[in-house]
Design an enzyme around this catalytic site. Structure first.
Site, PDB file in Angstrom:
ATOM      1  N   GLY A   3      45.581   0.948 -25.287  1.00  0.00           N
ATOM      2  CA  GLY A   3      44.599  -0.055 -24.953  1.00  0.00           C
ATOM      3  C   GLY A   3      44.977  -1.520 -25.434  1.00  0.00           C
ATOM      4  N   GLY A  34      52.422   2.647 -25.199  1.00  0.00           N
ATOM      5  CA  GLY A  34      53.397   2.476 -24.095  1.00  0.00           C
ATOM      6  C   GLY A  34      53.571   1.273 -23.397  1.00  0.00           C
ATOM      7  N   ARG A  35      52.373   0.896 -23.037  1.00  0.00           N
ATOM      8  CA  ARG A  35      52.289  -0.611 -22.314  1.00  0.00           C
ATOM      9  C   ARG A  35      53.035  -1.740 -23.098  1.00  0.00           C
ATOM     10  NH1 ARG A  35      48.352  -2.422 -18.396  1.00  0.00           N
ATOM     11  NH2 ARG A  35      46.853  -1.085 -19.261  1.00  0.00           N
ATOM     12  N   ARG A  40      50.064  -1.015  -9.264  1.00  0.00           N
ATOM     13  CA  ARG A  40      48.961  -1.577  -9.980  1.00  0.00           C
ATOM     14  C   ARG A  40      48.155  -2.898  -9.148  1.00  0.00           C
ATOM     15  NH1 ARG A  40      49.365  -4.574 -14.107  1.00  0.00           N
ATOM     16  NH2 ARG A  40      47.449  -3.741 -15.273  1.00  0.00           N
ATOM     17  N   CYS A  94      51.925   1.008   5.665  1.00  0.00           N
ATOM     18  CA  CYS A  94      50.740   0.878   6.545  1.00  0.00           C
ATOM     19  C   CYS A  94      49.502   0.693   5.988  1.00  0.00           C
ATOM     20  CB  CYS A  94      50.973   1.710   7.606  1.00  0.00           C
ATOM     21  SG  CYS A  94      50.959   3.403   7.368  1.00  0.00           S
TER      22      CYS A  94
END
Length: 262
Positions: free
Chosen positions: A72, A115-116, A151, A182
């Site tokens: 978070g 992690g982020r 993302r 596509c």
């Protein structure tokens, strides 16, 4: 709310009781309450809520040993955003611990999943311009796609981008920066102000160290790109080669003698 995660407070108590009745001896609690939050107060507020649950469970004879605050904690994807103060966040969690758990003589291990925050700012997707189009909108096409960074296509996430060597150039207009899949949502940016681009220009997409390769896929049979690692001395090493068509078909297994006729 509409989140697929978690359970109600009443269900939490019942879940622990069921596990105890089945012989479970060790317990923890985990929360997934937010994503990419830039508020320094988020983790301390979450800790306050979870620590109070730990105290309530203790009264019922349930000893929780691990409190996992989840992830978070966000990173500033936009240049105008401010990074969190990780030290202030940690101090805020400590104060909640000392206020709620310590007086009860309760000790728990605190886990995080940042992690982020750790990897996000330290990764870049590097692509080259291989197409331009001016129809109802202006487009810049890259040799990368949502297969490499999902993302923006998946939920419209913003990633800052620069054109190497043209960082100080004035914008030449607003462009949709797109990949070659596509799928019309295969876009890294919509109406993004960019300087004039030419074929072969290198575009760097920032903050792609998290949810990049880990969310990658092989749609349209496209092999995923390789990965390079730079150390503190500026040395660069290939740590993951680009995929090949052989990799795409590596898990495909049909017996040559298989009878396709009914």
């Amino acid at each position: 709310g509409d989140s697929k995660y978690g359970m109600t407070p009443k269900q939490i108590t019942e879940a622990y009781r069921i596990m105890m009745s089945k012989g479970v001896k060790h317990f923890g609690i985990h929360c997934m309450a937010a994503s990419c939050c830039l508020d320094d107060n988020y983790y301390p507020k979450l800790a306050n809520m979870l620590f109070k649950i730990v105290v309530e469970m203790k009264k019922l004879g349930i000893n929780i040993e691990i409190v996992d605050l989840g992830g978070g904690i966000g990173i500033p994807y936009r240049p105008s955003e401010k990074a969190v103060d990780i030290h202030a966040i940690g101090e805020g969690v400590r104060l909640e611990y000392d206020s709620i758990l310590a007086p009860q003589g309760i000790k728990v291990a605190i886990y995080t999943e940042l992690g982020r925050w750790i990897t996000g700012p330290n990764g870049y997707l590097v692509a080259s311009v291989h197409g331009r189009k001016d129809t109802y909108k202006k487009y810049v096409g890259l040799d990368a796609s949502a297969c490499d960074l999902m993302r923006p296509a998946m939920y419209g996430a913003y990633h800052h981008m620069t054109v190497l060597g043209k960082e100080k150039d004035e914008p030449a207009g607003n462009f949709d920066v797109v990949g070659g899949l596509c799928e019309n949502n295969d876009k890294f940016a919509i109406d993004r102000a960019l300087p004039k681009t030419n074929y072969g220009d290198i575009i760097v997409i920032h903050d792609a160290g998290a949810h990049g390769r880990s969310m990658g896929y092989n749609y349209n049979g496209l092999p995923r790109c390789g990965e390079l690692l730079m150390n503190e001395r500026g040395q660069v090493k290939l740590i993951r080669r680009s995929e090949s068509l052989d990799d795409i078909f590596a898990t495909f297994d049909v017996d040559e003698d298989f009878n396709y006729q009914s």
